[in-house]
Scaffold this motif. Structure first.
Motif, PDB file in Angstrom:
ATOM      1  N   TYR A   1       4.339  -5.137  -2.029  1.00  8.99           N
ATOM      2  CA  TYR A   1       5.097  -6.034  -1.046  1.00  8.99           C
ATOM      3  C   TYR A   1       5.464  -5.749  -0.007  1.00  8.99           C
TER       4      TYR A   1
ATOM      5  N   VAL B   1       4.142  -9.727   3.499  1.00  8.03           N
ATOM      6  CA  VAL B   1       4.174 -11.161   3.396  1.00  8.03           C
ATOM      7  C   VAL B   1       5.312 -11.985   4.192  1.00  8.03           C
ATOM      8  N   ASP B   2       5.227 -12.969   4.819  1.00  8.69           N
ATOM      9  CA  ASP B   2       6.475 -13.702   5.393  1.00  8.69           C
ATOM     10  C   ASP B   2       7.420 -14.029   4.434  1.00  8.69           C
ATOM     11  N   ASP B   3       8.584 -13.351   4.228  1.00  6.40           N
ATOM     12  CA  ASP B   3       9.544 -13.876   3.248  1.00  6.40           C
ATOM     13  C   ASP B   3      10.931 -13.972   4.004  1.00  6.40           C
TER      14      ASP B   3
ATOM     15  N   GLU C   1       6.180  -9.287 -10.558  1.00  5.92           N
ATOM     16  CA  GLU C   1       5.928 -10.874 -10.216  1.00  5.92           C
ATOM     17  C   GLU C   1       7.160 -11.581 -10.360  1.00  5.92           C
TER      18      GLU C   1
ATOM     19  N   ALA D   1       0.816  -9.089  -2.492  1.00  2.00           N
ATOM     20  CA  ALA D   1       1.425 -10.262  -2.773  1.00  2.00           C
ATOM     21  C   ALA D   1       0.868 -11.149  -1.396  1.00  2.00           C
ATOM     22  N   GLN D   2       0.605 -12.524  -1.733  1.00  2.00           N
ATOM     23  CA  GLN D   2       0.087 -13.552  -0.936  1.00  2.00           C
ATOM     24  C   GLN D   2       1.383 -14.471  -0.519  1.00  2.00           C
ATOM     25  N   LYS D   3       2.318 -14.524  -1.337  1.00  2.00           N
ATOM     26  CA  LYS D   3       3.400 -15.313  -0.891  1.00  2.00           C
ATOM     27  C   LYS D   3       4.941 -14.815  -1.431  1.00  2.00           C
ATOM     28  N   PRO D   4       5.819 -15.097  -0.802  1.00  6.88           N
ATOM     29  CA  PRO D   4       7.224 -14.726  -1.149  1.00  6.88           C
ATOM     30  C   PRO D   4       7.130 -14.611  -2.923  1.00  6.88           C
TER      31      PRO D   4
ATOM     32  N   ARG E   1      10.550 -14.081  -5.530  1.00  8.21           N
ATOM     33  CA  ARG E   1      11.833 -14.273  -5.541  1.00  8.21           C
ATOM     34  C   ARG E   1      12.497 -12.899  -6.277  1.00  8.21           C
TER      35      ARG E   1
END
Length: 116
Positions: free
Chosen positions: A88, A96-98, A48, A18-21, A23
């Motif tokens: 993740y 990833v920063d989530d 996803e 994962a490159q971004k959070p 949901r």
């Protein structure tokens, strides 16, 4: 010819992080918390759309071998009904920063006994 085959095979075997959070559904976030509570958590994959997960962890008193990240993705995709999955978490921590997941983990304890 051989070079093209090798490059194609490597591309098919790559694990996607994962490159971004993402949901995640509340049940997926709780599953992450439960997975992260395992001392030997290896890989956590999520679809996803945030609804399906796949995990890999090592038994407490046994060895652990094999490609844990690709296995987690395979398990997740078997559960996701065709929705692609991404790694993740690795070694009990998000990749990833989530902030939403972090806030959830601060208020919800994981229960490793729920993981079977």
């Amino acid at each position: 010819m051989v070079l093209v085959t090798c490059v194609t095979m490597l591309a098919a075997c790559q694990t996607t992080y994962a490159q971004k959070p993402i949901r995640m559904a509340p049940a997926a976030m709780q599953y992450f918390a439960d997975w992260a509570a395992i001392p030997h958590a290896k890989a956590f994959a999520v679809s996803e759309n945030g609804r399906a997960v796949g995990i890999v962890y090592c038994p407490e008193f046994g060895g652990c071998a094999g490609p844990s990240e690709s296995t987690a993705i395979s398990i997740c995709e078997a559960n996701s009904k065709g929705v692609p999955c991404l790694i993740y978490g690795v070694d009990g921590k998000p990749v990833v920063d989530d902030p939403k997941l972090q806030a959830y983990l601060e208020t919800h304890k994981g229960d490793r006994s729920k993981i079977r």
